[in-house]
Design a protein around this motif. Structure first.
Motif, PDB file in Angstrom:
ATOM      1  N   TRP A 234     -13.161  49.133  13.141  1.00  0.00           N
ATOM      2  CA  TRP A 234     -14.230  49.065  12.139  1.00  0.00           C
ATOM      3  C   TRP A 234     -15.503  49.670  12.722  1.00  0.00           C
ATOM      4  CZ3 TRP A 234     -11.915  44.748  14.267  1.00  0.00           C
ATOM      5  CH2 TRP A 234     -12.696  43.951  15.105  1.00  0.00           C
ATOM      6  N   PRO A 235     -16.269  50.365  11.864  1.00  0.00           N
ATOM      7  CA  PRO A 235     -17.440  51.098  12.338  1.00  0.00           C
ATOM      8  C   PRO A 235     -18.638  50.197  12.590  1.00  0.00           C
ATOM      9  CG  PRO A 235     -17.160  51.431   9.993  1.00  0.00           C
ATOM     10  CD  PRO A 235     -15.987  50.609  10.438  1.00  0.00           C
ATOM     11  N   LEU A 236     -19.511  50.654  13.448  1.00  0.00           N
ATOM     12  CA  LEU A 236     -20.735  49.939  13.800  1.00  0.00           C
ATOM     13  C   LEU A 236     -21.926  50.806  13.423  1.00  0.00           C
ATOM     14  CD1 LEU A 236     -19.581  48.938  17.375  1.00  0.00           C
ATOM     15  CD2 LEU A 236     -19.481  47.513  15.329  1.00  0.00           C
ATOM     16  N   GLY A 237     -22.866  50.217  12.686  1.00  0.00           N
ATOM     17  CA  GLY A 237     -24.062  50.955  12.309  1.00  0.00           C
ATOM     18  C   GLY A 237     -23.850  51.786  11.064  1.00  0.00           C
ATOM     19  N   GLY A 238     -24.681  51.570  10.057  1.00  0.00           N
ATOM     20  CA  GLY A 238     -24.596  52.338   8.824  1.00  0.00           C
ATOM     21  C   GLY A 238     -25.318  53.666   8.946  1.00  0.00           C
ATOM     22  N   ARG A 239     -25.513  54.346   7.806  1.00  0.00           N
ATOM     23  CA  ARG A 239     -26.079  55.703   7.823  1.00  0.00           C
ATOM     24  C   ARG A 239     -27.501  55.718   8.362  1.00  0.00           C
ATOM     25  NH1 ARG A 239     -25.515  53.912   2.626  1.00  0.00           N
ATOM     26  NH2 ARG A 239     -23.488  54.935   2.423  1.00  0.00           N
ATOM     27  N   TRP A 240     -28.301  54.686   8.020  1.00  0.00           N
ATOM     28  CA  TRP A 240     -29.666  54.644   8.537  1.00  0.00           C
ATOM     29  C   TRP A 240     -29.667  54.360  10.035  1.00  0.00           C
ATOM     30  CZ3 TRP A 240     -33.576  56.516   6.000  1.00  0.00           C
ATOM     31  CH2 TRP A 240     -33.562  56.522   4.611  1.00  0.00           C
ATOM     32  N   GLY A 241     -28.803  53.463  10.446  1.00  0.00           N
ATOM     33  CA  GLY A 241     -28.733  53.150  11.866  1.00  0.00           C
ATOM     34  C   GLY A 241     -28.351  54.356  12.696  1.00  0.00           C
ATOM     35  N   THR A 242     -27.387  55.143  12.220  1.00  0.00           N
ATOM     36  CA  THR A 242     -26.960  56.334  12.956  1.00  0.00           C
ATOM     37  C   THR A 242     -28.094  57.348  13.052  1.00  0.00           C
ATOM     38  OG1 THR A 242     -24.695  55.983  12.186  1.00  0.00           O
ATOM     39  CG2 THR A 242     -25.226  58.153  13.061  1.00  0.00           C
ATOM     40  N   LEU A 243     -28.812  57.539  11.953  1.00  0.00           N
ATOM     41  CA  LEU A 243     -29.938  58.479  11.946  1.00  0.00           C
ATOM     42  C   LEU A 243     -31.021  58.039  12.923  1.00  0.00           C
ATOM     43  CD1 LEU A 243     -31.391  60.933  10.703  1.00  0.00           C
ATOM     44  CD2 LEU A 243     -32.289  59.394   8.942  1.00  0.00           C
TER      45      LEU A 243
ATOM     46  N   ASP B  95     -29.087  48.726   4.257  1.00  0.00           N
ATOM     47  CA  ASP B  95     -27.887  49.519   4.027  1.00  0.00           C
ATOM     48  C   ASP B  95     -26.731  48.572   3.685  1.00  0.00           C
ATOM     49  OD1 ASP B  95     -25.738  51.184   4.002  1.00  0.00           O
ATOM     50  OD2 ASP B  95     -26.158  52.131   5.924  1.00  0.00           O
ATOM     51  N   ALA B  96     -26.327  48.525   2.443  1.00  0.00           N
ATOM     52  CA  ALA B  96     -25.296  47.576   2.018  1.00  0.00           C
ATOM     53  C   ALA B  96     -23.976  47.810   2.726  1.00  0.00           C
ATOM     54  CB  ALA B  96     -25.095  47.690   0.504  1.00  0.00           C
ATOM     55  N   ALA B  97     -23.754  49.026   3.254  1.00  0.00           N
ATOM     56  CA  ALA B  97     -22.494  49.325   3.940  1.00  0.00           C
ATOM     57  C   ALA B  97     -22.483  48.812   5.369  1.00  0.00           C
ATOM     58  CB  ALA B  97     -22.247  50.825   3.952  1.00  0.00           C
ATOM     59  N   ALA B  98     -23.569  48.219   5.829  1.00  0.00           N
ATOM     60  CA  ALA B  98     -23.671  47.840   7.229  1.00  0.00           C
ATOM     61  C   ALA B  98     -23.491  46.351   7.465  1.00  0.00           C
ATOM     62  CB  ALA B  98     -25.026  48.275   7.789  1.00  0.00           C
ATOM     63  N   GLU B  99     -22.843  45.655   6.532  1.00  0.00           N
ATOM     64  CA  GLU B  99     -22.630  44.227   6.728  1.00  0.00           C
ATOM     65  C   GLU B  99     -21.723  43.996   7.925  1.00  0.00           C
ATOM     66  OE1 GLU B  99     -21.198  42.448   3.210  1.00  0.00           O
ATOM     67  OE2 GLU B  99     -22.838  43.177   1.953  1.00  0.00           O
ATOM     68  N   HIS B 100     -22.160  43.142   8.807  1.00  0.00           N
ATOM     69  CA  HIS B 100     -21.489  42.955  10.090  1.00  0.00           C
ATOM     70  C   HIS B 100     -20.036  42.532   9.922  1.00  0.00           C
ATOM     71  CE1 HIS B 100     -20.596  41.558  14.079  1.00  0.00           C
ATOM     72  NE2 HIS B 100     -20.424  40.324  13.643  1.00  0.00           N
ATOM     73  N   GLY B 101     -19.130  43.367  10.456  1.00  0.00           N
ATOM     74  CA  GLY B 101     -17.727  43.022  10.491  1.00  0.00           C
ATOM     75  C   GLY B 101     -17.026  43.070   9.153  1.00  0.00           C
ATOM     76  N   ALA B 102     -17.729  43.461   8.087  1.00  0.00           N
ATOM     77  CA  ALA B 102     -17.113  43.438   6.763  1.00  0.00           C
ATOM     78  C   ALA B 102     -17.149  44.811   6.103  1.00  0.00           C
ATOM     79  CB  ALA B 102     -17.831  42.430   5.870  1.00  0.00           C
ATOM     80  N   ARG B 103     -17.594  45.838   6.834  1.00  0.00           N
ATOM     81  CA  ARG B 103     -17.698  47.163   6.265  1.00  0.00           C
ATOM     82  C   ARG B 103     -16.317  47.750   6.030  1.00  0.00           C
ATOM     83  NH1 ARG B 103     -19.992  49.347  10.249  1.00  0.00           N
ATOM     84  NH2 ARG B 103     -22.039  48.563   9.709  1.00  0.00           N
ATOM     85  N   PRO B 104     -16.051  48.319   4.853  1.00  0.00           N
ATOM     86  CA  PRO B 104     -14.737  48.923   4.619  1.00  0.00           C
ATOM     87  C   PRO B 104     -14.552  50.169   5.472  1.00  0.00           C
ATOM     88  CG  PRO B 104     -16.237  49.430   2.819  1.00  0.00           C
ATOM     89  CD  PRO B 104     -16.932  48.429   3.696  1.00  0.00           C
TER      90      PRO B 104
ATOM     91  N   HIS C 291     -15.692  61.853   6.397  1.00  0.00           N
ATOM     92  CA  HIS C 291     -16.876  62.589   6.837  1.00  0.00           C
ATOM     93  C   HIS C 291     -17.990  61.677   7.347  1.00  0.00           C
ATOM     94  CE1 HIS C 291     -17.826  61.524   2.642  1.00  0.00           C
ATOM     95  NE2 HIS C 291     -19.073  61.485   3.052  1.00  0.00           N
ATOM     96  N   ASN C 292     -17.860  60.382   7.210  1.00  0.00           N
ATOM     97  CA  ASN C 292     -18.933  59.472   7.606  1.00  0.00           C
ATOM     98  C   ASN C 292     -19.009  59.335   9.118  1.00  0.00           C
ATOM     99  OD1 ASN C 292     -19.458  59.065   4.955  1.00  0.00           O
ATOM    100  ND2 ASN C 292     -18.897  56.906   4.909  1.00  0.00           N
ATOM    101  N   ASP C 293     -20.234  59.267   9.637  1.00  0.00           N
ATOM    102  CA  ASP C 293     -20.462  59.069  11.062  1.00  0.00           C
ATOM    103  C   ASP C 293     -21.080  57.695  11.286  1.00  0.00           C
ATOM    104  OD1 ASP C 293     -19.535  61.599  11.842  1.00  0.00           O
ATOM    105  OD2 ASP C 293     -21.458  62.495  11.317  1.00  0.00           O
ATOM    106  N   HIS C 294     -20.895  57.168  12.512  1.00  0.00           N
ATOM    107  CA  HIS C 294     -21.355  55.822  12.833  1.00  0.00           C
ATOM    108  C   HIS C 294     -21.844  55.775  14.273  1.00  0.00           C
ATOM    109  CE1 HIS C 294     -19.680  54.244   9.081  1.00  0.00           C
ATOM    110  NE2 HIS C 294     -18.706  55.094   9.286  1.00  0.00           N
TER     111      HIS C 294
END
Length: 314
Positions: free
Chosen positions: A236-245, A284-293, A298-301
Motif C-alpha cells: 500500500w502506498p504512503l503519502g498522497g499527491r500533495w505529500g509527494t509534491l 487529500d482524501a486518498a491519503a487516509e492512513h492504511g486505507a488508501r486503495p 501512473h500515480n506516484d507516492h
C-alpha cells in the motif's frame, strides 16, 4: 567473553561456507566447516566476510530513535521538536511509528503462526516492541548499536536455511547495493509460508550517503520478489499527491536554499514545511492512513509498505 544471546547459536551459520557455528576460546565463534572464525564484540557476533564493520551512525534522528526504544524522552526543546515530528509526519514521510504496527497487525491477521523474526538494518530499533508481537526477535545491522544482537551483511545472511518465520526491512532496501541478492537470501532463510515485510521509498531525499542506491515502485517490489521465488502479497502506498509534491520540494530545493545558512530560519522553514505537509496530507482524501486503495499505474507516492510471502510446500 560469552555470547549475550546464546539462544541464537543454533540458528547462526557461517556467512562464508554456511556451516554451523560454535563458541571457541578467546571470545570468538568458529564454524564447523572450513575453520572460519568470527570475533565477539560486547558478547555480540561480528559475522562479516566481504563487508567491513561500519561505524554506527550518530545524528539527531538516531538519537531520538534510541530514546524511543528505551521508552524515554529527550529534554527541553528537543522533546518539543520530537513530539512535533511525531504529530505531523503521518503517512507523508512513511513514518515507522505508524507503519510498523500496521504491518504487524496485517501479518497477525494473515496467520496465527509465530516464530523467529529477523529485523535487518535495525539501527536503534525503536519499534522493537511491535515486532516482538510476532515472535522472538533478532536485531541485525552492519554496525554495532545498543539494540544490535548480530552484526551481519544483508547480502550474506548468517542464518540457517528455512529457520525464520519472518524478516523485516524497514527503510533498508534503498541502501543495499545488490537488493536482488538480499531477496535471494530472504527466500533461503524463510520457512515455507514465511513472510518478508517492510517499508521502501519511491520519492525521498538522498540519505545515508554514500550508501543510497535505489527507489522502488510497486512493480519493482513485485519483480524482486518473483525473481527470488517469492510473491508480493500486499503493498500500500504512503503519502498522497500533495505529500509527494511537497516531499520533492523539500528534497530538491528547500535543503539547498540559503535558509540553511541561518540556523533560526532553517528551523522555522523545516517546521513550517512539515506543518504544511501534514495539513495537505489530511486534505487529500486518498491519503487516509492504511486505507488508501491501490493506485492507478501512473500515480506516484512517497513510498510503499509491503508484505511478501514465501510459498508453502505443496
Amino acid at each position: 567473553m560469552k555470547l549475550t544471546r546464546p539462544d541464537l547459536l543454533p540458528l547462526l551459520r557461517c556467512p562464508a561456507c554456511g556451516t554451523a557455528l560454535r563458541e571457541v576460546e578467546d571470545s570468538r565463534l568458529g564454524c564447523t566447516g572450513r575453520d572460519h572464525h568470527f570475533p565477539l564484540a560486547e558478547g555480540r557476533p561480528i559475522l562479516l566476510v566481504d563487508a567491513a564493520l561500519e561505524p554506527p551512525k550518530r545524528n539527531d534522528v538516531i538519537s531520538a530513535q534510541a530514546h524511543g526504544r528505551e521508552g524515554t524522552e529527550r529534554k527541553g526543546l528537543r522533546r518539543v521538536l520530537d513530539r512535533f515530528r511525531q504529530a505531523t509526519t503521518a503517512d507523508i514521510f512513511a513514518d515507522d511509528r505508524r507503519q510498523v504496527p500496521l504491518l504487524v497487525d496485517r501479518i497477525a491477521a494473515l496467520t496465527g503462526e509465530r516464530g523467529w523474526v529477523l529485523d535487518v538494518g535495525a539501527c536503534e530499533q525503536y519499534y522493537r516492541s511491535s515486532l516482538e508481537r510476532l515472535g522472538p526477535l533478532i536485531a541485525m545491522d552492519i554496525s554495532l548499536y545498543s539494540a544490535t544482537d548480530v552484526v551481519g551483511d544483508c547480502h550474506a545472511l548468517p542464518f540457517a536455511d528455512a529457520s525464520l518465520f519472518a524478516v523485516s526491512a524497514i527503510e533498508v532496501l534503498e541502501h543495499l547495493r545488490r537488493p536482488w541478492r538480499f531477496m535471494g537470501e530472504v527466500a533461503r532463510v524463510l520457512q515455507p509460508g514465511g513472510l518478508f515485510f517492510g517499508v521502501v521509498p519511491q520519492y525521498a531525499p538522498t540519505h545515508g550517503f554514500p550508501h543510497d542506491f535505489f527507489r522502488y515502485t510497486r512493480g519493482g517490489l513485485a519483480a524482486l520478489a518473483e525473481d527470488a521465488g517469492l510473491e508480493l502479497h500486499e503493498a500500500w502506498p504512503l503519502g498522497g499527491r500533495w505529500g509527494t509534491l511537497l516531499h520533492w520540494y523539500w528534497a530538491n530545493w528547500a535543503r539547498e536554499s540559503r535558509l540553511h545558512r541561518i540556523p533560526g530560519l532553517n528551523l522555522a522553514h523545516h517546521l513550517g514545511f512539515q506543518g504544511v505537509a501534514w495539513l495537505f496530507d489530511r486534505l487529500d482524501a486518498a491519503a487516509e492512513h492504511g486505507a488508501r486503495p491501490l493506485p492507478q499505474e501512473h500515480n506516484d507516492h512517497v513510498g510503499w509498505s509491503f508484505i511478501v510471502r514465501k510459498p508453502a510446500r505443496s
